[in-house]
Design an enzyme around this catalytic site. Structure first.
Site, PDB file in Angstrom:
ATOM      1  N   ARG A  58       0.979  -1.295   0.032  1.00 54.24           N
ATOM      2  CA  ARG A  58      -0.001  -0.029  -0.202  1.00 54.24           C
ATOM      3  C   ARG A  58       1.178   0.817  -0.333  1.00 54.24           C
ATOM      4  O   ARG A  58       0.546   2.555  -0.971  1.00 54.24           O
ATOM      5  CB  ARG A  58      -1.022  -0.061   1.347  1.00 54.24           C
ATOM      6  CG  ARG A  58      -1.359  -1.398   0.746  1.00 54.24           C
ATOM      7  CD  ARG A  58      -3.575  -1.406   1.567  1.00 54.24           C
ATOM      8  NE  ARG A  58      -3.623  -0.254   2.419  1.00 54.24           N
ATOM      9  CZ  ARG A  58      -4.396   0.145   3.809  1.00 54.24           C
ATOM     10  NH1 ARG A  58      -3.957  -0.831   4.734  1.00 54.24           N
ATOM     11  NH2 ARG A  58      -4.707   1.367   3.931  1.00 54.24           N
ATOM     12  N   GLN A  88      -9.856   9.681   8.701  1.00 57.60           N
ATOM     13  CA  GLN A  88      -9.705   7.679   8.893  1.00 57.60           C
ATOM     14  C   GLN A  88      -8.625   7.515   8.246  1.00 57.60           C
ATOM     15  O   GLN A  88      -7.856   6.239   7.925  1.00 57.60           O
ATOM     16  CB  GLN A  88     -10.940   7.399   8.470  1.00 57.60           C
ATOM     17  CG  GLN A  88     -11.766   7.964   9.621  1.00 57.60           C
ATOM     18  CD  GLN A  88     -13.396   6.612   8.656  1.00 57.60           C
ATOM     19  OE1 GLN A  88     -13.193   5.710   9.449  1.00 57.60           O
ATOM     20  NE2 GLN A  88     -13.775   7.348   8.175  1.00 57.60           N
ATOM     21  N   ASN A  89      -8.135   7.907   6.441  1.00 54.26           N
ATOM     22  CA  ASN A  89      -6.690   7.625   6.265  1.00 54.26           C
ATOM     23  C   ASN A  89      -5.897   7.763   6.581  1.00 54.26           C
ATOM     24  O   ASN A  89      -5.121   8.855   7.037  1.00 54.26           O
ATOM     25  CB  ASN A  89      -7.278   8.160   4.868  1.00 54.26           C
ATOM     26  CG  ASN A  89      -8.649   8.277   4.102  1.00 54.26           C
ATOM     27  OD1 ASN A  89      -9.709   7.150   4.524  1.00 54.26           O
ATOM     28  ND2 ASN A  89      -8.914   9.310   3.080  1.00 54.26           N
ATOM     29  N   HIS A 106      -6.524   7.002  12.410  1.00 53.41           N
ATOM     30  CA  HIS A 106      -6.449   5.846  12.087  1.00 53.41           C
ATOM     31  C   HIS A 106      -4.735   5.407  12.239  1.00 53.41           C
ATOM     32  O   HIS A 106      -3.978   4.244  11.588  1.00 53.41           O
ATOM     33  CB  HIS A 106      -6.860   5.038  11.295  1.00 53.41           C
ATOM     34  CG  HIS A 106      -8.539   4.496  11.895  1.00 53.41           C
ATOM     35  ND1 HIS A 106      -9.693   4.280  11.210  1.00 53.41           N
ATOM     36  CD2 HIS A 106      -9.028   4.709  12.572  1.00 53.41           C
ATOM     37  CE1 HIS A 106     -10.390   4.624  12.064  1.00 53.41           C
ATOM     38  NE2 HIS A 106     -10.164   4.497  13.325  1.00 53.41           N
ATOM     39  N   SER A 174     -18.056   5.007   5.089  1.00 51.62           N
ATOM     40  CA  SER A 174     -19.176   3.834   4.845  1.00 51.62           C
ATOM     41  C   SER A 174     -19.658   4.163   6.268  1.00 51.62           C
ATOM     42  O   SER A 174     -21.039   3.905   6.758  1.00 51.62           O
ATOM     43  CB  SER A 174     -18.637   2.149   4.441  1.00 51.62           C
ATOM     44  OG  SER A 174     -18.001   1.301   5.555  1.00 51.62           O
TER      45      SER A 174
HETATM   46  C1  BJW Z   1     -16.416   6.672  -2.010  1.00 51.96           C
HETATM   47  C2  BJW Z   1     -16.919   7.448  -3.372  1.00 51.96           C
HETATM   48  C3  BJW Z   1     -15.964   7.865  -4.217  1.00 51.96           C
HETATM   49  C4  BJW Z   1     -16.117   5.236  -2.812  1.00 51.96           C
HETATM   50  N1  BJW Z   1     -16.430   9.392  -3.704  1.00 51.96           N
HETATM   51  N2  BJW Z   1     -17.040   8.132  -1.366  1.00 51.96           N
HETATM   52  C5  BJW Z   1     -19.380  -0.246  18.199  1.00 51.96           C
HETATM   53  C6  BJW Z   1     -19.603  -0.929  17.558  1.00 51.96           C
HETATM   54  C7  BJW Z   1     -19.303  -1.747  17.259  1.00 51.96           C
HETATM   55  C8  BJW Z   1     -17.923  -2.521  16.976  1.00 51.96           C
HETATM   56  C9  BJW Z   1     -17.806  -1.379  17.951  1.00 51.96           C
HETATM   57  C10 BJW Z   1     -17.603  -0.825  18.395  1.00 51.96           C
HETATM   58  N3  BJW Z   1     -16.700   0.108  19.065  1.00 51.96           N
HETATM   59  C11 BJW Z   1     -14.994  -0.244  18.291  1.00 51.96           C
HETATM   60  C12 BJW Z   1     -15.930  -1.415  18.107  1.00 51.96           C
HETATM   61  C13 BJW Z   1     -14.843  -2.558  17.161  1.00 51.96           C
HETATM   62  C14 BJW Z   1     -14.091  -1.792  16.227  1.00 51.96           C
HETATM   63  C15 BJW Z   1     -15.306  -1.365  14.950  1.00 51.96           C
HETATM   64  O1  BJW Z   1     -15.153  -0.456  14.713  1.00 51.96           O
HETATM   65  N4  BJW Z   1     -16.205  -2.745  14.127  1.00 51.96           N
HETATM   66  C16 BJW Z   1     -16.872  -2.422  12.803  1.00 51.96           C
HETATM   67  C17 BJW Z   1     -16.227  -2.583  11.624  1.00 51.96           C
HETATM   68  C18 BJW Z   1     -18.172  -3.496  13.254  1.00 51.96           C
HETATM   69  N5  BJW Z   1     -13.113  -0.413  16.245  1.00 51.96           N
HETATM   70  C19 BJW Z   1     -12.608  -0.813  16.583  1.00 51.96           C
HETATM   71  O2  BJW Z   1     -11.551  -1.365  16.854  1.00 51.96           O
HETATM   72  C20 BJW Z   1     -11.619   0.677  17.392  1.00 51.96           C
HETATM   73  N6  BJW Z   1     -10.451   0.770  18.500  1.00 51.96           N
HETATM   74  C21 BJW Z   1     -12.023   0.518  19.419  1.00 51.96           C
HETATM   75  O3  BJW Z   1     -12.581   0.847  19.631  1.00 51.96           O
HETATM   76  O4  BJW Z   1     -11.082   0.265  20.809  1.00 51.96           O
HETATM   77  C22 BJW Z   1     -11.052   0.301  21.854  1.00 51.96           C
HETATM   78  C23 BJW Z   1     -10.428  -0.077  22.113  1.00 51.96           C
HETATM   79  C24 BJW Z   1      -9.895   0.676  23.547  1.00 51.96           C
HETATM   80  C25 BJW Z   1      -8.935   1.213  24.506  1.00 51.96           C
HETATM   81  C26 BJW Z   1      -8.061   0.043  24.995  1.00 51.96           C
HETATM   82  C27 BJW Z   1      -7.907  -0.957  23.066  1.00 51.96           C
HETATM   83  C28 BJW Z   1      -8.947  -0.959  23.114  1.00 51.96           C
HETATM   84  C29 BJW Z   1     -10.328   0.688  15.882  1.00 51.96           C
HETATM   85  C30 BJW Z   1     -10.202   0.799  14.474  1.00 51.96           C
HETATM   86  C31 BJW Z   1      -9.539   0.438  13.542  1.00 51.96           C
HETATM   87  C32 BJW Z   1      -9.677   0.563  12.485  1.00 51.96           C
HETATM   88  N7  BJW Z   1      -8.854   0.670  11.586  1.00 51.96           N
HETATM   89  C33 BJW Z   1      -8.428   0.414   9.722  1.00 51.96           C
HETATM   90  C34 BJW Z   1      -7.559  -0.112   9.586  1.00 51.96           C
HETATM   91  C35 BJW Z   1      -6.172   0.612  10.159  1.00 51.96           C
HETATM   92  C36 BJW Z   1      -5.722   1.447   8.549  1.00 51.96           C
HETATM   93  C37 BJW Z   1      -5.283   1.031   7.434  1.00 51.96           C
HETATM   94  O5  BJW Z   1      -4.617  -0.398   6.714  1.00 51.96           O
HETATM   95  O6  BJW Z   1      -5.907   1.380   6.448  1.00 51.96           O
HETATM   96  O7  BJW Z   1      -8.737   1.347   9.550  1.00 51.96           O
HETATM   97  S1  BJW Z   1      -9.978  -0.482   9.325  1.00 51.96           S
HETATM   98  C38 BJW Z   1     -10.608   0.074   8.246  1.00 51.96           C
HETATM   99  O8  BJW Z   1     -11.684   0.937   8.618  1.00 51.96           O
HETATM  100  C39 BJW Z   1      -8.983   1.649   8.410  1.00 51.96           C
HETATM  101  C40 BJW Z   1      -9.834   2.820   7.891  1.00 51.96           C
HETATM  102  O9  BJW Z   1      -9.780   4.643   8.173  1.00 51.96           O
HETATM  103  C41 BJW Z   1     -11.389   2.403   8.145  1.00 51.96           C
HETATM  104  C42 BJW Z   1     -12.660   3.234   8.023  1.00 51.96           C
HETATM  105  O10 BJW Z   1     -13.031   2.728   6.203  1.00 51.96           O
HETATM  106  P1  BJW Z   1     -13.824   3.665   5.536  1.00 51.96           P
HETATM  107  O11 BJW Z   1     -12.789   4.783   5.382  1.00 51.96           O
HETATM  108  O12 BJW Z   1     -15.461   4.127   6.306  1.00 51.96           O
HETATM  109  O13 BJW Z   1     -13.483   2.897   4.411  1.00 51.96           O
HETATM  110  P2  BJW Z   1     -15.073   2.734   3.417  1.00 51.96           P
HETATM  111  O14 BJW Z   1     -14.365   0.548   2.307  1.00 51.96           O
HETATM  112  O15 BJW Z   1     -15.839   1.132   4.863  1.00 51.96           O
HETATM  113  O16 BJW Z   1     -15.881   3.179   2.656  1.00 51.96           O
HETATM  114  C43 BJW Z   1     -15.451   4.104   1.969  1.00 51.96           C
HETATM  115  C44 BJW Z   1     -16.797   4.694   1.596  1.00 51.96           C
HETATM  116  O17 BJW Z   1     -16.629   5.658   0.483  1.00 51.96           O
HETATM  117  C45 BJW Z   1     -17.936   4.018   0.741  1.00 51.96           C
HETATM  118  O18 BJW Z   1     -19.390   4.217   2.066  1.00 51.96           O
HETATM  119  C46 BJW Z   1     -18.756   3.885  -0.366  1.00 51.96           C
HETATM  120  O19 BJW Z   1     -19.501   4.196  -1.203  1.00 51.96           O
HETATM  121  C47 BJW Z   1     -17.837   5.315  -0.748  1.00 51.96           C
HETATM  122  N8  BJW Z   1     -16.718   5.805  -2.292  1.00 51.96           N
HETATM  123  N9  BJW Z   1     -15.765   5.429  -3.823  1.00 51.96           N
HETATM  124  C48 BJW Z   1     -16.999   9.495  -2.328  1.00 51.96           C
HETATM  125  N10 BJW Z   1     -15.197   7.841  -5.495  1.00 51.96           N
END
Ligand code: BJW
Length: 230
Positions: A58, A88-89, A106, A174
């Site tokens: 990446r 978040q990127n 992130h 999302s």
């Molecule tokens: C367009 C387009 C165009 C396309 N124009 N738009 C509450 C409820 C449920 C679960 C949890 C909760 N709280 C915590 C959790 C657990 C978990 C979580 O959220 N799980 C869910 C998936 C269910 N969260 C965590 O684990 C977080 N940590 C935490 O809660 O810690 C607690 C803690 C406290 C104290 C001590 C210890 C722990 C951490 C989350 C980390 C996320 N990491 C990632 C990867 C790392 C970085 C990387 O490798 O890049 O971050 S996962 C990945 O998802 C990445 C992103 O930043 C993140 C968000 O994704 P994003 O940006 O929304 O992308 P997509 O693909 O989902 O969406 C893209 C959008 O673009 C779509 O809508 C398309 O339509 C659109 N699109 N083309 C405009 N041209």
């Protein structure tokens, strides 16, 4: 005259038109990779080579990617508004487009940190981080990103920025990942929220928000031009 405080909350869709894959779209990264094998602390314990390889690939892509029209428009918006970007990127395309205030929730792809001392963070020279790259205390360096199950240390300042906003723009996320997605609910009462995303947001309670269902590279520059000429 006081400038309007605009907070932008961006996700992977923001960089899609720069050629960087999103996570959850049909051709997204999580179709190709198992998230539990590359983006969790357990994955790091199980197979460091695999995790390093995922981020090296990446990073190589990022080095050849360019900011798109939406990144550039947000940088231009600074002429008219006090703009703060919460992304978040892990790419650096907002900064490369010229945006000044960028908070990475992130982490950052072009940085590494010590797996033994979270305060030791360094820039990565080039694209590769490999086994044997260690901090001065001898701990292996890991990607400076937030994996699932890890705390999100920048949430506190991000919540503060959103609470102070006069307007919130949500671009290309999302809103599936918490606690980041919860930021949208931190805006003050009556603060206008505009969502730019071609996808459906039916799973998320957007309230009064306006949803512009077009790609960011098309919709954001148009919105910025309209705002500037108001
Ligand atoms: C367009 C387009 C165009 C396309 N124009 N738009 C509450 C409820 C449920 C679960 C949890 C909760 N709280 C915590 C959790 C657990 C978990 C979580 O959220 N799980 C869910 C998936 C269910 N969260 C965590 O684990 C977080 N940590 C935490 O809660 O810690 C607690 C803690 C406290 C104290 C001590 C210890 C722990 C951490 C989350 C980390 C996320 N990491 C990632 C990867 C790392 C970085 C990387 O490798 O890049 O971050 S996962 C990945 O998802 C990445 C992103 O930043 C993140 C968000 O994704 P994003 O940006 O929304 O992308 P997509 O693909 O989902 O969406 C893209 C959008 O673009 C779509 O809508 C398309 O339509 C659109 N699109 N083309 C405009 N041209």
């Amino acid at each position: 005259m006081r400038k309007e405080k605009i907070v932008v909350f961006s996700g992977a869709g923001m960089s899609a038109e720069s050629g960087l894959k999103t996570f959850r779209d049909s051709d997204g990264l999580w179709e190709e990779y198992n998230v539990y094998e590359v983006a969790t602390p357990e994955a790091w314990i199980a197979d460091q080579e695999k995790v390093l390889h995922f981020y090296n690939l990446r990073r190589r892509q990022l080095l050849t990617a360019e900011p798109n029209a939406a990144h550039r428009a947000l940088a231009e918006l600074e002429a008219k508004a006090d703009v703060r970007i919460i992304t978040q990127n892990i790419d650096d395309l907002h900064e490369r487009a010229g945006s000044i205030s960028v908070l990475h929730l992130h982490g950052e792809l072009r940085k590494a940190r010590s797996s033994g001392n979270p305060n030791y963070v360094v820039s990565i020279d080039g694209s590769e981080l490999v086994r044997g790259d260690v901090c001065p205390s001898g701990f292996q360096l890991r990607p400076h990103v937030v994996w699932f199950g890890e705390a999100v240390p920048m949430m506190e300042p991000a919540v503060e920025w959103v609470r102070e906003a006069d307007r919130l723009l949500v671009i290309g996320t999302s809103l599936n990942v918490y606690p980041a997605a919860g930021l949208v609910h931190e805006v003050g009462q009556g603060v206008p929220v505009t969502v730019f995303d071609p996808g459906s947001m039916d799973h998320f309670q957007l309230g009064e928000a306006e949803h512009i269902k077009y790609p960011a590279g098309e919709a954001v520059p148009k919105w910025v031009q309209d705002f500037i000429s108001e």
